[in-house]
Write an enzyme that holds these catalytic residues in place. Structure first.
Site, short mmCIF file in Angstrom:
data_model
loop_
_atom_site.label_atom_id
_atom_site.label_comp_id
_atom_site.label_asym_id
_atom_site.label_seq_id
_atom_site.Cartn_x
_atom_site.Cartn_y
_atom_site.Cartn_z
N CYS A 52 0.82 -1.21 0.00
CA CYS A 52 0.00 0.00 0.00
C CYS A 52 0.86 1.27 0.00
O CYS A 52 1.69 1.45 0.89
CB CYS A 52 -0.91 -0.01 1.23
N TRP A 85 -7.44 -6.86 5.67
CA TRP A 85 -6.04 -7.11 6.00
C TRP A 85 -5.92 -8.17 7.09
O TRP A 85 -6.56 -8.08 8.13
CB TRP A 85 -5.37 -5.82 6.45
N VAL A 118 -11.57 -1.13 6.09
CA VAL A 118 -10.44 -1.38 7.00
C VAL A 118 -9.18 -1.01 6.24
O VAL A 118 -8.76 -1.72 5.32
CB VAL A 118 -10.40 -2.85 7.44
N VAL A 120 -5.07 0.64 5.86
CA VAL A 120 -3.73 0.83 6.40
C VAL A 120 -3.16 2.09 5.75
O VAL A 120 -3.55 2.44 4.64
CB VAL A 120 -2.82 -0.39 6.10
N TYR A 183 -5.30 6.14 -9.22
CA TYR A 183 -6.46 5.35 -8.84
C TYR A 183 -7.71 5.78 -9.61
O TYR A 183 -8.52 4.95 -10.03
CB TYR A 183 -6.71 5.45 -7.33
#
Length: 341
Positions: A52, A85, A118, A120, A183
């Site tokens: 990521c 994750w 969720v 990171v 993106y």
């Protein structure tokens, strides 16, 4: 608990244009503990995926500032299931410090039935097992400015006060057109949407190349937050964004200035030693099934060029300012050989 697709932070995509949401859990860990979370060595755990780009910012900052002993590290599997994750890289599939199988468990302890993704990076309070923050935009700024009492001797000033307005302005443009732009191109659902996003990516890359032609770093003559934020997209560009996200007007290796700039950073301690190309490729090509239904991971690109001379030192600059490079990567945090050139 909704999963976070593809290291995109909290985001949505589908029939509508791709949109990145703001972090839901935006508490800050500060020197004075004004949000209830005081800086304290050993209290918190940084959860990342090496795939990521947003999490990679925190990995680099932690290394450069020498916070490895103060802020422990959990690395998630680059591949996710419906609970997002997971800690399947660890023995028994559990994080050895938090004792959980999924990062979502820390989210649930903070807020039951939280409806968002969720994501990171995330910082978790070890004693309670509760999520503290997933604010990827603020985490690195706080590591640089609020955690100073725990910085290593010789740590660089990554967010110098006199340069903050310029750093913020450059970082905002980079975020809109490059970090997030790839993106928006990759998840576009119409030709018009894709072409607009892709054109924006390359306009900004050309602007950056012009800016960097005569100076080694984005702001001033030392490494700053701005360089970290740009690096994490550039290091993934040819491996995933060029093909997977269709940002293919040209490869980074075809741009003399940007290719030299990103190699300079990659070869700087604290940058390249956090990058795992194997995790990056497997995550993007195997998790984004809407973009790559087959899940086939390409063999290329050739990584050997990352270690070739860049000659950017001829422009001057002092990477760490009045400080020094970070020490060796701590035992157990090394990137496996398959993820390196």
């Amino acid at each position: 608990m909704a999963r976070d697709d593809g290291g995109v932070g909290n985001s949505s995509y589908g029939r509508k244009a791709f949109k990145r949401s703001k972090a839901h859990f935006a508490d800050r860990i500060t020197a004075d503990g004004r949000d209830g979370w005081p800086v304290e060595a050993g209290r918190y755990r940084l959860v990342v995926s090496r795939a990521c780009p947003w999490a990679s910012r925190a990995l680099i900052s932690r290394r450069l500032l020498g916070l490895e002993d103060a802020l422990s590290l959990a690395v998630a599997d680059p591949l996710q299931d419906d609970r997002s994750w997971r800690f399947t890289l660890d023995p028994d599939g559990r994080d050895p410090v938090l004792g959980i199988r999924y990062l979502s468990e820390a989210y649930d302890r903070r807020e039951t039935d939280y409806p968002g993704g969720v994501s990171v990076p995330a910082i978790v309070d070890v004693p309670s097992g509760r999520l503290v923050t997933n604010d990827y935009q603020q985490i690195t700024l706080d590591l640089a400015t609020e955690w100073t009492a725990l910085h290593r001797e010789g740590a660089p000033d990554l967010y110098p006060r006199a340069r903050r307005d310029e750093i913020d302005a450059v970082a905002a443009d980079v975020f809109e057109d490059v970090n997030n732009g790839v993106y928006r191109a990759g998840f576009a659902t119409s030709q018009e949407e894709y072409e607009s996003a892709c054109a924006g990516v390359f306009r900004r890359l050309e602007w950056l190349a012009h800016r960097l032609e005569g100076q080694r770093y984005l702001v001033g003559d030392t490494l700053t937050e701005a360089d970290i934020r740009l690096f994490t997209t550039l290091v993934r560009f040819d491996a995933v964004y060029h093909g997977h996200f269709k940002c293919n007007r040209w490869k980074l290796t075809e741009n003399r200035v940007l290719w030299a700039y990103v190699r300079d950073l990659y070869q700087t301690p604290g940058f390249g030693d956090t990058v795992d190309f194997d995790h990056i490729k497997r995550h993007y090509y195997q998790v984004h099934t809407g973009v790559n239904p087959s899940g086939v991971v390409p063999l290329g690109p050739d990584l050997s060029g990352w270690l070739t001379p860049h000659h950017r030192e001829e422009l001057g600059g002092r990477p760490f300012g009045d400080g020094t490079p970070p020490g060796p990567v701590p035992a157990g945090e090394e990137v496996p050989a398959r993820g390196r050139p």
